[in-house]
Design an enzyme around this catalytic site. Structure first.
Site, short mmCIF file in Angstrom:
data_model
loop_
_atom_site.label_atom_id
_atom_site.label_comp_id
_atom_site.label_asym_id
_atom_site.label_seq_id
_atom_site.Cartn_x
_atom_site.Cartn_y
_atom_site.Cartn_z
N TYR A 34 0.86 -1.18 0.00
CA TYR A 34 0.00 0.00 0.00
C TYR A 34 0.90 1.22 0.00
CZ TYR A 34 -4.39 2.49 0.70
OH TYR A 34 -5.47 3.30 0.53
N LYS A 89 -19.93 -20.84 -10.46
CA LYS A 89 -19.18 -20.66 -11.70
C LYS A 89 -17.77 -20.15 -11.39
CE LYS A 89 -19.56 -20.89 -16.20
NZ LYS A 89 -20.49 -20.12 -17.01
N ASP A 157 -23.79 -19.59 -21.80
CA ASP A 157 -25.01 -20.34 -22.12
C ASP A 157 -25.13 -20.57 -23.63
OD1 ASP A 157 -25.97 -20.34 -19.39
OD2 ASP A 157 -26.34 -18.22 -19.68
N GLY A 191 -33.34 -20.99 -29.14
CA GLY A 191 -33.04 -19.85 -28.27
C GLY A 191 -31.55 -19.56 -28.34
N ALA A 192 -31.03 -19.01 -27.25
CA ALA A 192 -29.61 -18.63 -27.24
C ALA A 192 -28.70 -19.81 -27.52
CB ALA A 192 -29.27 -18.00 -25.89
N ASN A 313 -20.81 -27.76 -19.76
CA ASN A 313 -20.05 -26.56 -20.09
C ASN A 313 -18.75 -26.41 -19.31
OD1 ASN A 313 -22.33 -26.06 -21.60
ND2 ASN A 313 -22.50 -23.92 -21.02
#
Length: 394
Positions: A34, A89, A157, A191-192, A313
């Site tokens: 710091y 995640k 996704d 969809g996506a 995934n």
């Protein structure tokens, strides 16, 4: 009940914490991490912005961003309820690829506001992982952020699903002795995920690919209120097939479901081509019960861990971000995504391939490193890498 209690206990206080790389044990340590010592580091970055990659956490940190509108199979449950998924995640990023990830759940559904917030946060991060944002808003959010930021933006996704599906299908086709250029592929649920899966398969060489949704086969001769369906129609269904899923599934070599439970009937499977491949990935209940379909298909895959060939995934996103961060990529483009898919499929040696083993296990230590190197190489070749990882690599 015991399992539920164990799960709730595991989540007490969340799943993440901040730790220090260097302990602060005395005044001298304090003066270095710091003030006053840190001022020298700030000045170095002010003079050369690229130094942020070397002198801050930016080099290894990803934001996991959601608005809580499309969480798992639970739908629009809001940002607070989405937080356990985003924490999870982030935990997977760390566990599988040593990427530090920060869960960020936004209390807004406004597309412009989400874009503005993520852009404002971007200097802190080396990449943005969009998660569980409903369609069609997710398309514009990702497209705008990719165009307006100089760090990778990746909607898992969409693209994570597409990459792992492509990896699995490349190996399934090898098992069946078929070529992706020659097969008829039906994708159910546009969809996506369905759109991204279709685009990835076309990029991998597919030609005869038909998308089906509740209104039937998407066809370029029809008019659609949804602009993303109109765009999709222009690149798919080359023979202009019409009708329901049961109509267009006839003679298909491959069924890929990213839709809803029980939409694929046994009669549909029996009407497919010889040695059919069925990827039924609706969760928790797939498009057809694997116990019913398996005796009649050559290769069966689902999104579930209790059946062989899980399309998950987690095989993709840790490695693809590891590679993108390490080469300081400005984007994750189609070439990088296809490279990731091919890397995942390559983990299984041809001699090991069989009907119940077309996709590697997420805990296979080869997966992340194969993806990392393939993604970095593709990034370099396509001109989006700031740093070349491959110097000196044979």
């Amino acid at each position: 009940m015991e399992l539920l209690e164990e799960i709730m206990l595991l989540h007490q206080g969340g799943k993440l914490e901040t730790t220090l790389k260097h302990p602060i044990l005395c005044k001298e340590d304090l003066s270095k991490v710091y003030t006053p010592g840190v001022a020298k580091v700030c000045q170095a970055i002010a003079q050369d912005q690229s130094q942020a990659y070397e002198l801050t956490t930016k080099k290894n940190t990803v934001a996991v961003v959601s608005d809580g509108t499309a969480v798992l199979g639970l739908g629009d449950i809001g940002p607070k309820a989405a937080m356990p998924v985003m924490e999870g995640k982030a935990a997977l990023f760390k566990q599988f690829a040593d990427v530090d990830a920060v869960p960020i759940c936004l209390d807004t559904k406004d597309t412009e506001e989400i874009i503005a917030i993520v852009k404002a946060l971007a200097p802190t991060f080396g990449g943005i992982n969009l998660e569980d944002i409903s369609s069609p808003r997710c398309f514009e959010i990702e497209a705008r952020l990719r165009a307006e930021l100089d760090i990778p933006v990746f909607h898992d996704d969409q693209h994570g699903t597409a990459i792992v599906v492509t990896a699995g299908l490349l190996n399934a086709l090898k098992v069946c002795g078929k070529d992706i250029k020659d097969v008829k592929i039906v994708v159910n649920g546009i969809g996506a995920a369905g759109i991204s899966v279709s685009k990835m398969l076309l990029h991998a060489g597919a030609v005869n690919l038909i998308g089906v949704d509740r209104e039937g086969a998407i066809n370029r001769l029809a008019d659609y209120e949804r602009s993303h369906w109109s765009d999709y129609a222009q690149i798919t269904n080359p023979y202009l097939e019409i009708g329901s899923l049961s109509d267009v599934i006839k003679g298909a070599d491959v069924f890929i479901g990213v839709s809803a439970p029980d939409v694929l009937k046994l009669e549909d499977v029996l009407n497919m081509a010889a040695d059919p491949i069925v990827f039924a990935m609706a969760n928790p209940m797939p498009e057809i019960d694997p116990a019913i379909a398996a005796p009649h298909v050559r290769v069966m895959a689902t999104g579930r861990s209790d059946y062989p060939n899980q399309i998950n995934n987690v095989l993709c996103f840790p490695g693809i971000f590891r590679g993108a961060l390490d080469c300081e990529a400005t984007d994750i483009n189609d070439d990088m995504k296809l490279a990731a898919a091919e890397a995942i499929s390559s983990v299984i040696d041809p001699s090991e391939l069989h009907e119940n083993y077309i996709i590697p296990d997420a805990f296979d230590p080869r997966v992340v490193e194969r993806i990392r190197m393939a993604v970095a190489q593709a990034a370099s070749k396509s001109g989006v890498a700031r740093k070349n990882l491959l110097v000196g690599v044979n």
